[in-house]
Design an enzyme around this catalytic site. Structure first.
Site, short mmCIF file in Angstrom:
data_model
loop_
_atom_site.label_atom_id
_atom_site.label_comp_id
_atom_site.label_asym_id
_atom_site.label_seq_id
_atom_site.Cartn_x
_atom_site.Cartn_y
_atom_site.Cartn_z
N ASP A 1 130.32 -23.33 13.53
CA ASP A 1 131.08 -24.51 13.65
C ASP A 1 130.59 -25.66 12.86
OD1 ASP A 1 131.98 -26.88 14.72
OD2 ASP A 1 131.28 -26.47 16.97
N SER B 1 142.92 -27.04 4.24
CA SER B 1 144.67 -26.79 4.35
C SER B 1 144.64 -25.19 4.98
CB SER B 1 145.19 -26.74 2.86
OG SER B 1 145.42 -28.15 2.52
N GLY C 1 144.75 -24.08 8.13
CA GLY C 1 144.83 -24.21 9.56
C GLY C 1 146.47 -24.78 9.52
N VAL C 2 146.41 -25.98 10.20
CA VAL C 2 147.81 -26.69 10.53
C VAL C 2 148.35 -26.95 9.10
CG1 VAL C 2 148.69 -28.62 11.31
CG2 VAL C 2 146.70 -27.92 12.32
N TYR C 3 148.02 -26.96 8.16
CA TYR C 3 148.69 -27.21 6.93
C TYR C 3 149.24 -25.78 6.14
CZ TYR C 3 147.83 -32.25 6.74
OH TYR C 3 147.78 -33.71 6.89
N GLY D 1 142.44 -29.34 14.90
CA GLY D 1 141.44 -28.50 14.03
C GLY D 1 140.15 -28.98 13.97
N VAL D 2 139.68 -29.03 12.68
CA VAL D 2 138.26 -29.21 12.39
C VAL D 2 138.17 -30.77 12.28
CG1 VAL D 2 138.58 -29.41 9.85
CG2 VAL D 2 136.41 -28.68 10.85
N ASP D 3 139.13 -31.64 12.21
CA ASP D 3 139.19 -33.10 12.25
C ASP D 3 139.13 -33.65 13.66
OD1 ASP D 3 139.67 -35.68 11.50
OD2 ASP D 3 141.85 -35.36 11.39
N1 AR6 Z 1 134.35 -25.55 12.50
C1 AR6 Z 1 134.70 -24.90 10.91
N2 AR6 Z 1 135.83 -24.64 10.84
C2 AR6 Z 1 136.91 -25.13 11.69
C3 AR6 Z 1 136.52 -25.77 13.00
C4 AR6 Z 1 135.03 -26.09 13.21
N3 AR6 Z 1 134.66 -26.67 14.36
N4 AR6 Z 1 137.83 -26.09 13.66
C5 AR6 Z 1 138.73 -25.47 13.06
N5 AR6 Z 1 138.21 -24.87 11.66
P1 AR6 Z 1 142.68 -27.43 10.28
P2 AR6 Z 1 144.09 -28.30 7.67
C6 AR6 Z 1 138.95 -24.37 10.76
O1 AR6 Z 1 144.16 -27.08 10.86
O2 AR6 Z 1 144.79 -26.96 7.48
C7 AR6 Z 1 144.28 -31.93 11.68
O3 AR6 Z 1 145.08 -32.35 12.64
C8 AR6 Z 1 140.23 -23.69 11.29
O4 AR6 Z 1 140.22 -22.51 11.76
O5 AR6 Z 1 141.52 -28.11 10.88
O6 AR6 Z 1 143.54 -28.85 6.51
C9 AR6 Z 1 144.28 -33.04 10.58
O7 AR6 Z 1 144.11 -34.20 11.15
C10 AR6 Z 1 141.07 -23.32 9.64
O8 AR6 Z 1 140.40 -22.25 8.96
O9 AR6 Z 1 142.80 -28.34 8.82
C11 AR6 Z 1 145.43 -32.70 9.59
O10 AR6 Z 1 146.65 -33.35 10.25
C12 AR6 Z 1 140.21 -24.72 8.87
O11 AR6 Z 1 139.25 -25.12 9.64
C13 AR6 Z 1 145.67 -31.06 9.58
O12 AR6 Z 1 144.94 -30.75 10.74
C14 AR6 Z 1 141.21 -25.64 8.71
O13 AR6 Z 1 142.08 -26.05 9.72
C15 AR6 Z 1 144.71 -30.59 8.44
O14 AR6 Z 1 145.10 -29.46 8.38
#
Ligand code: AR6
Length: 170
Positions: free
Chosen positions: A9, A122, A124-126, A31-33
């Protein structure tokens, strides 16, 4: 080695900086944000709100980076960057993703950051295909580490399946 893949994490890493995969508003999300904002506490949102808007609602355009303190996180700083939304691969996604790594490392270096961890920006959601994102990230980071040899960079994957993809790219 200065470049490594860890399964963790991101919010638990006690490094000089962690990178947030944010959106252009910098006002939080899923997500991570979302995890970073929850772990850092309300000070992080206040610090993000205080960053200037470069266009209505945009505090950080895609490919750029901004920095704030880490507040309640074990990391001293959060570097916020905005990855590209995947649109099939022919809309400059790879260059924008590479820019995220370049802007984040350049900004971190200006704040004397020596250790930094990135999430899979990018992926995850992206919707960026992780195999392709990992290749872009590793190629960018290798070039950046030649410029910043004292920097220790971790790629932080949330699960083992993702970590295996990133290790293969490394
Ligand atoms: N620690 C490490 N990795 C993580 C964690 C964590 N706690 N939580 C999720 N991940 P994403 P994006 C991974 O969707 O695609 C947000 O709403 C996850 O499994 O967080 O860049 C922002 O506000 C994935 O592999 O980021 C934007 O609107 C990776 O982090 C949008 O999402 C990235 O997933 C950005 O989307």
């Amino acid at each position: 080695m200065a470049l490594s893949v860890v399964t963790s994490d991101l919010t638990r890493l006690a490094l000089d900086a962690i990178v947030n995969a944010a959106n252009p508003t910098l006002l939080g999300g899923g997500g991570v944000d979302g995890a970073i904002h929850r772990a850092a506490g309300p000070g992080l949102l206040e610090a993000c709100k205080a960053l200037p808007q470069v266009a209505p609602g945009v505090r950080c355009p895609t490919g750029e980076a901004r920095i704030t303190p880490g507040f309640l996180l074990p990391a001293r700083y959060v570097v916020h960057t905005v990855g590209p939304v995947w649109k099939g691969g022919h809309h400059g996604e790879a260059e924008l993703l590479a820019q995220c790594y370049r802007s984040s490392i350049a900004l971190a270096a200006r704040h004397e950051v020596r250790s930094i961890a990135f999430p899979a920006i990018s992926c995850g959601v992206y919707g960026y295909p992780p195999e392709q994102a990992a290749r872009v990230a590793m190629a960018s980071l290798r070039e950046l580490l030649a410029i910043h040899p004292a920097m220790e960079v971790q790629l932080c994957c949330f699960d083992e399946r993702m970590a295996a993809i990133w290790r293969a790219a490394l």
